[in-house]
Scaffold this motif. Structure first.
Motif, PDB file in Angstrom:
ATOM      1  N   TYR A 133       0.844  -1.212   0.000  1.00 36.40           N
ATOM      2  CA  TYR A 133       0.000   0.000   0.000  1.00 36.40           C
ATOM      3  C   TYR A 133       0.869   1.248   0.000  1.00 36.40           C
ATOM      4  CZ  TYR A 133      -2.861   3.812   1.766  1.00 36.40           C
ATOM      5  OH  TYR A 133      -3.471   5.028   1.930  1.00 36.40           O
ATOM      6  N   LEU A 134       1.914   1.249   0.808  1.00 39.69           N
ATOM      7  CA  LEU A 134       2.833   2.394   0.842  1.00 39.69           C
ATOM      8  C   LEU A 134       3.533   2.567  -0.503  1.00 39.69           C
ATOM      9  CD1 LEU A 134       4.437   1.929   4.385  1.00 39.69           C
ATOM     10  CD2 LEU A 134       2.627   3.531   3.708  1.00 39.69           C
ATOM     11  N   VAL A 135       3.895   1.440  -1.125  1.00 42.99           N
ATOM     12  CA  VAL A 135       4.514   1.512  -2.454  1.00 42.99           C
ATOM     13  C   VAL A 135       3.543   2.127  -3.453  1.00 42.99           C
ATOM     14  CG1 VAL A 135       5.405   0.139  -4.384  1.00 42.99           C
ATOM     15  CG2 VAL A 135       6.044  -0.449  -2.031  1.00 42.99           C
ATOM     16  N   GLU A 145      -5.694   7.014  -2.178  1.00 47.66           N
ATOM     17  CA  GLU A 145      -6.547   5.863  -1.910  1.00 47.66           C
ATOM     18  C   GLU A 145      -6.286   5.399  -0.482  1.00 47.66           C
ATOM     19  OE1 GLU A 145      -7.622   1.679  -4.141  1.00 47.66           O
ATOM     20  OE2 GLU A 145      -5.529   2.250  -3.988  1.00 47.66           O
ATOM     21  N   ASN A 146      -7.353   5.248   0.303  1.00 49.30           N
ATOM     22  CA  ASN A 146      -7.130   4.839   1.684  1.00 49.30           C
ATOM     23  C   ASN A 146      -6.793   3.356   1.763  1.00 49.30           C
ATOM     24  OD1 ASN A 146      -9.650   3.206   2.214  1.00 49.30           O
ATOM     25  ND2 ASN A 146     -10.622   5.175   1.795  1.00 49.30           N
ATOM     26  N   LEU A 197       0.072  -7.714  -6.878  1.00 50.31           N
ATOM     27  CA  LEU A 197       0.840  -7.128  -7.978  1.00 50.31           C
ATOM     28  C   LEU A 197      -0.049  -6.279  -8.877  1.00 50.31           C
ATOM     29  CD1 LEU A 197       3.765  -7.211  -9.020  1.00 50.31           C
ATOM     30  CD2 LEU A 197       3.088  -9.057 -10.540  1.00 50.31           C
ATOM     31  N   VAL A 198      -1.226  -6.796  -9.223  1.00 48.45           N
ATOM     32  CA  VAL A 198      -2.159  -6.059 -10.071  1.00 48.45           C
ATOM     33  C   VAL A 198      -2.659  -4.797  -9.361  1.00 48.45           C
ATOM     34  CG1 VAL A 198      -4.440  -6.136 -11.170  1.00 48.45           C
ATOM     35  CG2 VAL A 198      -2.886  -8.080 -11.374  1.00 48.45           C
ATOM     36  N   ALA A 199      -2.913  -4.906  -8.059  1.00 45.78           N
ATOM     37  CA  ALA A 199      -3.406  -3.758  -7.298  1.00 45.78           C
ATOM     38  C   ALA A 199      -2.430  -2.595  -7.345  1.00 45.78           C
ATOM     39  CB  ALA A 199      -3.668  -4.168  -5.847  1.00 45.78           C
ATOM     40  N   VAL A 200      -1.143  -2.897  -7.368  1.00 48.72           N
ATOM     41  CA  VAL A 200      -0.130  -1.837  -7.413  1.00 48.72           C
ATOM     42  C   VAL A 200       0.090  -1.347  -8.842  1.00 48.72           C
ATOM     43  CG1 VAL A 200       2.291  -1.274  -6.988  1.00 48.72           C
ATOM     44  CG2 VAL A 200       1.029  -2.684  -5.347  1.00 48.72           C
TER      45      VAL A 200
END
Length: 257
Positions: A133-135, A145-146, A197-200
């Protein structure tokens, strides 16, 4: 007037020189307005049918799903190994076996072994999801995005893991198909990794890291999470391997007689 001249676009000029296509902006608004906020069960169902679709839901959907999957998974393992050992010639010593695995610290050692693994898994998942999330937030997209929305996206992308976990539960309750449980577990971990991976990467833009570098950094964070899990559970894992070798040697010895 030609046919091409009749299809005019309305363009709005702004004081700072920006031009916006009125039709495109209205389309964007209509797309945003179609966001669906579903109840939990419909949200899970949509993750099976269209896992890549971003569907609105309560902020607790993702966290609760991950915790529930881990609880069901370790519950299934508890039942599977309990039945497996109980039905073997080690059945009478099942409490002694888990007493050793737990380090000889409790009479409810069997339950504590799985409780420890469950907690270690939660820690690893928190590291992976929190780190990526931090990345995504500070290195890749810069979008505000929270954390809960990000977690929901990962869980929705990997929604098929709910089905896999239920299948593992059924096999565990029956105490059969150890190889199938192992393969399904690896498959579920792979799906979770792909979802992260996709989320990032799906949020990458020109202002952040290139998608390749974003993928590399994300993979490193996931590797760190799995490594932390190994460090925390290595004592139990090594004892399980040692016990497995002893069982194998005893079975080989009895077969030779």
């Amino acid at each position: 007037m030609s046919k091409d001249d009749s299809k005019l676009e309305t363009v709005t000029f702004y004081p700072h020189g920006d031009e916006k296509n009125k039709d495109n902006s209205s389309n964007a608004v209509s797309v945003a307005a179609t966001g669906k906020k579903l109840n939990y069960f419909k949200w899970v169902l949509s993750s099976w049918i269209h896992p890549g679709e971003e569907v609105e839901g309560a902020k607790w959907y993702g966290v609760v799903t991950i915790v529930a999957e881990l609880l069901v998974f370790f519950g299934a393992l508890y039942r599977f190994f309990h039945v497996l050992v109980k039905n073997s010639f080690f059945g009478a010593n099942i409490n002694n076996i888990f007493y050793v695995l737990n380090g000889g610290k409790s009479s409810i050692a069997e339950l504590l072994v799985y409780l420890k693994l469950f907690i270690f898994s939660l820690i690893a998942a928190a590291i992976i999801i929190g780190g990526t999330y931090l990345v995504s937030r500070y290195l890749v997209s810069g979008k505000k995005e929270n954390f809960w929305t990000y977690t929901n996206r990962i869980t929705h992308y990997s929604g098929i893991n709910v089905i896999l976990t239920l299948v593992i539960l059924v096999l565990g309750l029956l105490g059969i198909a150890g190889r199938a449980i192992s393969l399904l577990t690896l498959f579920a971990l792979a799906i979770f990794g792909i979802a992260v991976l996709v989320a990032v990467i799906s949020r990458s833009n020109e202002e952040g890291l290139d998608r390749i570098y974003a993928g590399i950094v994300t993979a490193l964070v996931m590797g760190l999470g799995f490594f932390i899990f190994y460090l925390l559970s290595s004592e139990i894992i090594m004892k399980v391997i040692s016990f497995g070798v002893q069982v194998f040697m005893m079975m080989m010895g009895s077969g030779l007689q």
